[in-house]
Design an enzyme around this catalytic site. Structure first.
Site, short mmCIF file in Angstrom:
data_model
loop_
_atom_site.label_atom_id
_atom_site.label_comp_id
_atom_site.label_asym_id
_atom_site.label_seq_id
_atom_site.Cartn_x
_atom_site.Cartn_y
_atom_site.Cartn_z
N ALA A 148 -3.87 7.83 -4.59
CA ALA A 148 -2.34 7.36 -4.72
C ALA A 148 -2.78 5.90 -5.24
O ALA A 148 -3.21 5.25 -4.49
CB ALA A 148 -1.61 7.32 -3.75
N GLY A 201 0.91 -1.22 0.21
CA GLY A 201 -0.03 -0.16 0.02
C GLY A 201 0.62 1.16 0.04
O GLY A 201 2.07 1.29 -0.28
N ASN A 202 0.26 2.37 0.34
CA ASN A 202 0.95 3.60 0.42
C ASN A 202 0.40 4.56 1.35
O ASN A 202 -0.46 4.20 2.04
CB ASN A 202 1.04 4.34 -0.99
CG ASN A 202 -0.40 4.69 -1.42
OD1 ASN A 202 -1.20 5.62 -0.63
ND2 ASN A 202 -1.11 3.85 -2.53
N ARG A 203 1.15 5.44 1.85
CA ARG A 203 0.78 6.19 2.69
C ARG A 203 -0.50 7.52 2.81
O ARG A 203 -0.48 8.22 3.34
CB ARG A 203 2.10 7.04 3.26
CG ARG A 203 2.99 6.02 4.01
CD ARG A 203 4.28 6.78 4.52
NE ARG A 203 4.21 8.04 5.21
CZ ARG A 203 4.94 8.88 5.08
NH1 ARG A 203 5.80 8.93 4.24
NH2 ARG A 203 4.70 9.76 5.93
N SER A 204 -0.91 7.32 1.53
CA SER A 204 -2.05 8.51 1.32
C SER A 204 -3.07 8.32 2.41
O SER A 204 -3.82 7.30 2.46
CB SER A 204 -2.55 8.19 0.03
OG SER A 204 -3.48 9.10 -0.20
#
Ligand code: CTP
Length: 411
Positions: free
Chosen positions: A279, A212-215
């Site tokens: 994102a 995943g990502n930090r958005s």
């Protein structure tokens, strides 16, 4: 009344009336949401309200003196001055007593005179016990206020003071603030439909793990809020948001880049504006394990094979319907301003968007923050706007640019 300039989001003078119910403590959140939205907030609190919440708290949050007494500030004719200056009056909480006073047009306290002296839209958020809310007197008073054009937000159903549960709970502060701002507009997006993706996609490795990502989704949610306030019909394609989607938007929850693409394509088929603030994973595992990956089976090191995901934005821009405006975001770690702009310009052209919103991210910048600093580029890569501040003001600035200045490069 407050002047509007094309370069700044409209700063409203808002009178926030707080009356004496337990929900007065939640009015702090309403004041905060309005201040964070960039508005000048003047609180008129009744004596009863100040028994529930302290003046210093309200002054610190609103950044203005709190007014209570009809007989203070007589020389400046304060009993009418506040109302005359207001662009918007919000009363939260509005008790049964306040609602009755408003319906009767009473002017026995500073809030009463302020309301009567004002031609600004009035928004009230009732809060009381269910029996009081359902009493014929209150029902009739609310009906009277509605016929005068007063906007009633809530009340919600839920837990009340003590052990009671039912209708009468004050609406959530952010909902009150957003609904109040929606009343005053500008309504330049009235009747237009906008689909916004927000958050960050997650690509599963197995049933318990993902890439995943930090958005956080905050900027996309702020865009949805801003678009609602300006009269748009808003659909939010939500990928793992850290914040609640705004009331009034249709939210579609998605997990992966593929799900996000399917939802965006479906919604974009009828939308006037398409905004890709999410994102989106650029790569996903080529295979997803059926069961949890076990160390005993995997061994000392694990090599993941990833494949490219589709570029959703580029696809939406390529297949846009006539007249539709497509907006992309570019979160970049580039520290040098000139290089940031040239990366952005190249990306705007490559993706075929009408507007690219470029912002800098890093280990301690961008993600999860409540503020943002962005540069907007048109489809040819030229700078068409900049915005700095809380994400809601940045959202309004993006919509200003979208509504007013973006040349359509694809006609
Ligand atoms: N985006 C998308 N689909 C993807 C990746 C990104 O639609 N698979 C969208 C994002 O929502 C954003 C824009 O493309 O609006 C820019 O994303 P970004 O990650 O900055 O661009 P990339 O094309 O992935 O380029 P980079 O190589 O810089 O990651």
């Amino acid at each position: 009344m407050t002047a509007t300039t094309p370069d700044a989001p409209r700063r409203l003078t808002v009178v926030l009336g707080i009356t004496g119910g337990i929900a007065a403590y939640k009015a702090v959140g309403v004041a905060r949401a309005l201040v964070v939205g960039g508005h000048d907030v003047h609180i008129v609190a009744t004596e009863g309200a100040l028994r529930f919440v302290g003046r210093p708290t309200l002054e610190a949050i609103s950044r203005n003196p709190v007014h209570t007494d009809l007989y203070e500030g007589v020389a400046e004719v304060r009993h009418v001055a506040l109302g005359q200056r207001a662009d918007l009056i919000v009363i939260a909480p509005a008790t049964a007593h306040t609602i009755a006073s408003l319906a009767a047009g009473l002017a026995g306290d500073l809030l009463g005179t302020t309301v009567l002296a004002s031609s600004a839209p009035l928004v009230i958020a009732p809060a009381m016990h269910t029996e009081m809310w359902e009493h014929p007197a209150t029902v009739a008073n609310i009906a009277t206020l509605r016929t005068r054009g007063v906007t009633i937000v809530g009340p919600d159903s839920g837990r009340l003071t003590g052990t009671d549960v039912g209708a009468g709970r004050m609406a959530e502060p952010e909902v009150i603030a957003a609904s109040a701002l929606a009343v005053v507009g500008p309504h330049d997006l009235r009747g237009r439909s906008i689909v916004i993706s927000a958050g960050g996609t997650r690509e599963p490795l197995d049933p318990v793990r993902f890439i995943g990502n930090r958005s956080s989704g905050r900027q996309g949610v702020a865009l949805a809020q801003a678009a609602l306030a300006r009269g748009a019909v808003v659909t939010l394609v939500a990928a793992h948001l850290d914040v609640e989607p705004p009331a009034g938007a249709t939210a579609i929850e998605v997990e992966t880049a593929a799900e996000l693409e399917a939802a965006m394509r479906e919604q974009a088929a009828t939308a006037d504006f398409v905004v890709m603030a999410a994102a989106v994973a650029d790569y996903r595992p080529t295979a997803v394990a059926e069961g949890k990956l076990k160390k005993d089976d995997v061994g000392e090191s694990l090599q993941l094979q990833l494949e490219r995901t589709p570029d959703v934005l580029a696809g939406l821009a390529r297949d846009r319907r006539p007249g539709q405006l497509v907006v992309g975001f570019a979160a970049e770690t580039e520290g040098d301003d000139d290089r940031l702009l040239s990366i952005g310009a190249e990306k705007a052209r490559r993706k075929g968007v009408d507007l690219l919103v470029v912002n800098r991210v890093g280990w301690h910048e961008g993600f999860g923050s409540t503020t943002n600093s962005v540069i907007m580029l048109d489809g040819a890569g030229s700078v068409v706007g900049r915005a700095d501040g809380d994400k809601l003001s940045v959202a309004h600035r993006i919509l200003d640019v979208l509504a007013e200045t973006v040349p359509t490069t694809h006609d």
